[in-house]
Design a protein around this motif. Structure first.
Motif, PDB file in Angstrom:
ATOM      1  N   TRP A  65       0.823  -1.206   0.000  1.00 22.32           N
ATOM      2  CA  TRP A  65       0.000   0.000   0.000  1.00 22.32           C
ATOM      3  C   TRP A  65       0.860   1.261   0.000  1.00 22.32           C
ATOM      4  N   ALA A  66       1.992   1.235   0.669  1.00 22.97           N
ATOM      5  CA  ALA A  66       2.882   2.405   0.669  1.00 22.97           C
ATOM      6  C   ALA A  66       3.376   2.689  -0.752  1.00 22.97           C
ATOM      7  N   ILE A  67       3.690   1.650  -1.493  1.00 25.31           N
ATOM      8  CA  ILE A  67       4.104   1.820  -2.892  1.00 25.31           C
ATOM      9  C   ILE A  67       2.937   2.350  -3.711  1.00 25.31           C
ATOM     10  N   GLU A  68       1.770   1.801  -3.475  1.00 28.63           N
ATOM     11  CA  GLU A  68       0.584   2.248  -4.201  1.00 28.63           C
ATOM     12  C   GLU A  68       0.287   3.725  -3.923  1.00 28.63           C
ATOM     13  N   ARG A  69       0.423   4.141  -2.664  1.00 32.39           N
ATOM     14  CA  ARG A  69       0.189   5.553  -2.327  1.00 32.39           C
ATOM     15  C   ARG A  69       1.188   6.447  -3.061  1.00 32.39           C
ATOM     16  N   LEU A  70       2.432   6.019  -3.147  1.00 27.50           N
ATOM     17  CA  LEU A  70       3.450   6.780  -3.878  1.00 27.50           C
ATOM     18  C   LEU A  70       3.038   6.941  -5.338  1.00 27.50           C
ATOM     19  N   VAL A  71       2.552   5.876  -5.930  1.00 28.67           N
ATOM     20  CA  VAL A  71       2.109   5.898  -7.327  1.00 28.67           C
ATOM     21  C   VAL A  71       0.947   6.861  -7.518  1.00 28.67           C
ATOM     22  N   ARG A  72       0.099   6.933  -6.517  1.00 32.01           N
ATOM     23  CA  ARG A  72      -1.069   7.823  -6.603  1.00 32.01           C
ATOM     24  C   ARG A  72      -0.739   9.267  -6.232  1.00 32.01           C
ATOM     25  N   GLY A  73       0.528   9.531  -5.916  1.00 32.60           N
ATOM     26  CA  GLY A  73       0.956  10.897  -5.651  1.00 32.60           C
ATOM     27  C   GLY A  73       0.893  11.324  -4.205  1.00 32.60           C
ATOM     28  N   VAL A  74       0.663  10.396  -3.295  1.00 26.72           N
ATOM     29  CA  VAL A  74       0.640  10.725  -1.874  1.00 26.72           C
ATOM     30  C   VAL A  74       2.093  10.808  -1.393  1.00 26.72           C
ATOM     31  N   PRO A  75       2.483  11.937  -0.805  1.00 24.49           N
ATOM     32  CA  PRO A  75       3.875  12.086  -0.371  1.00 24.49           C
ATOM     33  C   PRO A  75       4.271  11.047   0.673  1.00 24.49           C
ATOM     34  N   THR A  76       5.527  10.662   0.643  1.00 24.01           N
ATOM     35  CA  THR A  76       6.048   9.706   1.603  1.00 24.01           C
ATOM     36  C   THR A  76       7.443  10.137   2.024  1.00 24.01           C
ATOM     37  N   ASP A  77       7.817   9.775   3.241  1.00 25.76           N
ATOM     38  CA  ASP A  77       9.153  10.104   3.728  1.00 25.76           C
ATOM     39  C   ASP A  77      10.187   9.089   3.274  1.00 25.76           C
ATOM     40  N   ALA A  78       9.738   7.919   2.831  1.00 21.76           N
ATOM     41  CA  ALA A  78      10.648   6.833   2.480  1.00 21.76           C
ATOM     42  C   ALA A  78      11.097   6.948   1.023  1.00 21.76           C
ATOM     43  N   GLU A  79      12.293   6.462   0.784  1.00 19.03           N
ATOM     44  CA  GLU A  79      12.808   6.367  -0.581  1.00 19.03           C
ATOM     45  C   GLU A  79      12.122   5.200  -1.281  1.00 19.03           C
ATOM     46  N   LEU A  80      12.005   5.303  -2.603  1.00 16.19           N
ATOM     47  CA  LEU A  80      11.369   4.248  -3.376  1.00 16.19           C
ATOM     48  C   LEU A  80      12.063   2.903  -3.178  1.00 16.19           C
ATOM     49  N   THR A  81      13.383   2.886  -3.225  1.00 17.85           N
ATOM     50  CA  THR A  81      14.088   1.612  -3.056  1.00 17.85           C
ATOM     51  C   THR A  81      13.817   1.017  -1.670  1.00 17.85           C
ATOM     52  N   ASP A  82      13.673   1.870  -0.658  1.00 14.85           N
ATOM     53  CA  ASP A  82      13.345   1.373   0.681  1.00 14.85           C
ATOM     54  C   ASP A  82      11.937   0.775   0.714  1.00 14.85           C
ATOM     55  N   LEU A  83      11.002   1.432   0.040  1.00 15.51           N
ATOM     56  CA  LEU A  83       9.641   0.906  -0.015  1.00 15.51           C
ATOM     57  C   LEU A  83       9.604  -0.454  -0.714  1.00 15.51           C
ATOM     58  N   LEU A  84      10.345  -0.552  -1.803  1.00 12.41           N
ATOM     59  CA  LEU A  84      10.382  -1.822  -2.537  1.00 12.41           C
ATOM     60  C   LEU A  84      11.017  -2.919  -1.694  1.00 12.41           C
ATOM     61  N   HIS A  85      12.109  -2.589  -1.021  1.00 10.05           N
ATOM     62  CA  HIS A  85      12.778  -3.583  -0.187  1.00 10.05           C
ATOM     63  C   HIS A  85      11.886  -3.995   0.985  1.00 10.05           C
ATOM     64  N   ARG A  86      11.202  -3.036   1.571  1.00  2.00           N
ATOM     65  CA  ARG A  86      10.291  -3.344   2.678  1.00  2.00           C
ATOM     66  C   ARG A  86       9.182  -4.289   2.222  1.00  2.00           C
ATOM     67  N   ALA A  87       8.641  -4.057   1.029  1.00  2.00           N
ATOM     68  CA  ALA A  87       7.599  -4.944   0.497  1.00  2.00           C
ATOM     69  C   ALA A  87       8.151  -6.345   0.252  1.00  2.00           C
ATOM     70  N   ASN A  88       9.364  -6.419  -0.290  1.00  2.00           N
ATOM     71  CA  ASN A  88       9.960  -7.733  -0.547  1.00  2.00           C
ATOM     72  C   ASN A  88      10.273  -8.476   0.751  1.00  2.00           C
ATOM     73  N   GLU A  89      10.761  -7.761   1.750  1.00  5.17           N
ATOM     74  CA  GLU A  89      11.021  -8.402   3.042  1.00  5.17           C
ATOM     75  C   GLU A  89       9.722  -8.869   3.693  1.00  5.17           C
ATOM     76  N   ALA A  90       8.683  -8.059   3.592  1.00  7.56           N
ATOM     77  CA  ALA A  90       7.392  -8.429   4.172  1.00  7.56           C
ATOM     78  C   ALA A  90       6.824  -9.654   3.463  1.00  7.56           C
ATOM     79  N   ARG A  91       7.025  -9.728   2.151  1.00  5.91           N
ATOM     80  CA  ARG A  91       6.578 -10.924   1.415  1.00  5.91           C
ATOM     81  C   ARG A  91       7.318 -12.152   1.923  1.00  5.91           C
ATOM     82  N   ASP A  92       8.633 -12.024   2.106  1.00  4.39           N
ATOM     83  CA  ASP A  92       9.411 -13.144   2.637  1.00  4.39           C
ATOM     84  C   ASP A  92       8.864 -13.596   3.990  1.00  4.39           C
TER      85      ASP A  92
END
Length: 186
Positions: free
Chosen positions: A118-145
């Motif tokens: 959802w954090a990645i999705e919010r970024l795509v929809r233009g909602v500001p985030t404090d996290a870097e994109l690569t951090d969001l992607l890594h967080r999603a991948n770790e959560a999937r694991d």
């Protein structure tokens, strides 16, 4: 009367044998029923987990196609946003089955993965985030694991780790975002 007394030990033996057979059969049937129920619910739980993973992966892949800096052919943003809405709907339906059938650790891990996507999705929809994109992607991948680890533990699936986050993180090191091949459902 004497012959009845003489036959009493045999009658008691038959009675004890009958009661023992009934008790043993009852316990065996109860045990078989419990095993059948466990297998039945494990199969349903596996289906729920697999459907949830597929649906959330679809949301992730669709959002990934909309990320800035993504490599690959151009996409129709309005069409992909519509696809994202549909994928979110399928994910919501799958989430309900995880809540209904999942064990505590798996539901917790599923929630963390869902929130990371959802954090990645919010970024795509233009909602500001404090996290870097690569951090969001890594967080999603770790959560999937973590989700897969919890689901496999809950279902009693062995075979070692299936973690992918570290491998995917190494692929994202240069910030070129060649990740779209890694977020497609499958």
């Amino acid at each position: 009367m004497g012959s009845l007394l003489a036959q009493l030990p045999a009658l008691i033996g038959v009675l004890i044998g009958t009661v023992g057979t009934i008790v043993a059969t009852s316990l065996a049937d109860r045990s078989r029923w419990r095993r059948t129920q466990t297998v039945r619910w494990d199969e349903r739980r596996l289906d729920a987990y697999a459907e949830f993973a597929r649906a959330l992966k679809e949301v992730h892949a669709t959002a990934g196609r909309l990320l800035p800096g993504r490599k690959g052919p151009p996409v129709d943003r309005e069409r992909e946003l519509a696809n994202l809405v549909e994928a979110d709907f399928r994910h919501t339906l799958a989430w309900e089955n995880v809540l209904l059938l999942g064990d505590g650790p798996t539901v917790t891990a599923a929630r963390a993965w869902r929130d990371a996507v959802w954090a990645i999705e919010r970024l795509v929809r233009g909602v500001p985030t404090d996290a870097e994109l690569t951090d969001l992607l890594h967080r999603a991948n770790e959560a999937r694991d973590h989700f897969y680890d919890a689901a496999r533990d809950g279902l009693g699936v062995g075979g070692g780790s299936v973690a992918q986050a570290t491998l995917l993180q190494s692929r994202l090191g240069d910030r070129d975002l060649p990740f779209t091949r890694d977020v497609h459902p499958g």
